[in-house]
Scaffold this motif. Structure first.
Motif, PDB file in Angstrom:
ATOM      1  N   GLU A  63      -4.546  -9.629   1.450  1.00 20.92           N
ATOM      2  CA  GLU A  63      -4.292  -9.693  -0.196  1.00 20.92           C
ATOM      3  C   GLU A  63      -4.458  -7.924  -0.963  1.00 20.92           C
ATOM      4  N   GLU A  64      -5.670  -7.684   0.075  1.00 17.97           N
ATOM      5  CA  GLU A  64      -5.588  -6.012   0.213  1.00 17.97           C
ATOM      6  C   GLU A  64      -4.607  -4.951   0.365  1.00 17.97           C
ATOM      7  N   LYS A  68      -2.072  -2.862  -2.263  1.00 20.35           N
ATOM      8  CA  LYS A  68      -1.988  -1.618  -1.594  1.00 20.35           C
ATOM      9  C   LYS A  68      -0.074  -1.430  -2.103  1.00 20.35           C
ATOM     10  N   SER A  69       0.070  -2.171  -1.378  1.00 26.48           N
ATOM     11  CA  SER A  69       1.570  -1.962  -0.901  1.00 26.48           C
ATOM     12  C   SER A  69       2.112  -1.856  -2.855  1.00 26.48           C
ATOM     13  N   ILE A  70       1.481  -2.220  -4.007  1.00 28.33           N
ATOM     14  CA  ILE A  70       2.105  -2.601  -5.013  1.00 28.33           C
ATOM     15  C   ILE A  70       1.325  -1.235  -5.984  1.00 28.33           C
ATOM     16  N   HIS A  71       0.883  -0.692  -4.915  1.00 29.79           N
ATOM     17  CA  HIS A  71      -0.036  -0.050  -6.119  1.00 29.79           C
ATOM     18  C   HIS A  71      -1.027  -0.786  -7.240  1.00 29.79           C
ATOM     19  N   TYR A  72      -1.714  -1.572  -7.131  1.00 27.35           N
ATOM     20  CA  TYR A  72      -2.257  -2.542  -7.621  1.00 27.35           C
ATOM     21  C   TYR A  72      -3.622  -1.514  -8.927  1.00 27.35           C
ATOM     22  N   GLU A  73      -3.379  -1.049  -9.727  1.00 25.21           N
ATOM     23  CA  GLU A  73      -4.568  -0.471 -10.357  1.00 25.21           C
ATOM     24  C   GLU A  73      -5.987  -1.210 -10.417  1.00 25.21           C
ATOM     25  N   GLY A  74      -5.951  -2.601  -9.727  1.00 22.39           N
ATOM     26  CA  GLY A  74      -7.436  -3.396 -10.170  1.00 22.39           C
ATOM     27  C   GLY A  74      -7.625  -3.535  -8.348  1.00 22.39           C
ATOM     28  N   ASP A  77     -11.828  -2.626  -7.842  1.00 21.26           N
ATOM     29  CA  ASP A  77     -12.386  -3.773  -7.986  1.00 21.26           C
ATOM     30  C   ASP A  77     -12.143  -5.113  -7.320  1.00 21.26           C
ATOM     31  N   ASN A  78     -11.016  -5.227  -7.069  1.00 23.42           N
ATOM     32  CA  ASN A  78     -11.029  -6.264  -6.037  1.00 23.42           C
ATOM     33  C   ASN A  78     -11.668  -6.153  -4.739  1.00 23.42           C
ATOM     34  N   LYS A  79     -11.139  -5.156  -4.099  1.00 23.07           N
ATOM     35  CA  LYS A  79     -11.782  -4.883  -2.629  1.00 23.07           C
ATOM     36  C   LYS A  79     -13.217  -5.023  -3.384  1.00 23.07           C
TER      37      LYS A  79
END
Length: 99
Positions: A63-64, A68-74, A77-79
């Motif tokens: 999931e991480e 990262k691959s979609i440059h997720y803003e959260g 926080d999720n990590k």
């Protein structure tokens, strides 16, 4: 006990992530169902927790990587949530398993 059941409202719209989340629910549900077997309860609990932890850690990494691959803003926080879960909550669950 409350039934552990997947609900489609938990879907995030990413098939691989949704399937992994559904699998986590399935693992927990199976552990609860098997908990009725008093003779093997300790073994089921110990092995179930090991399997759940292994699956969850792989899922967190996948999931991480996706975030990262979609440059997720959260992402950070999720990590952090994953870290808290794997380092604190899973450790507590392993220590508190039924003896």
């Amino acid at each position: 006990m409350t039934e552990i059941k997947w609900n489609d409202r938990f879907n995030i719209g990413v098939s691989s992530i949704d399937k992994a989340h559904q699998r986590l629910f399935s693992i927990v549900r199976k552990m609860v169902d098997l908990n009725d077997d008093e003779k093997d309860r300790q073994w089921i609990c110990t092995e179930g927790i090991k399997y759940f932890k292994s699956y969850a850690l792989k899922h967190f990494a996948d999931e991480e990587a996706y975030m990262k691959s979609i440059h997720y803003e959260g992402y950070e926080d999720n990590k952090h949530i994953h870290y808290e879960y794997s380092d604190n909550k899973m450790t507590a669950i392993e220590k508190d398993k039924v003896d």
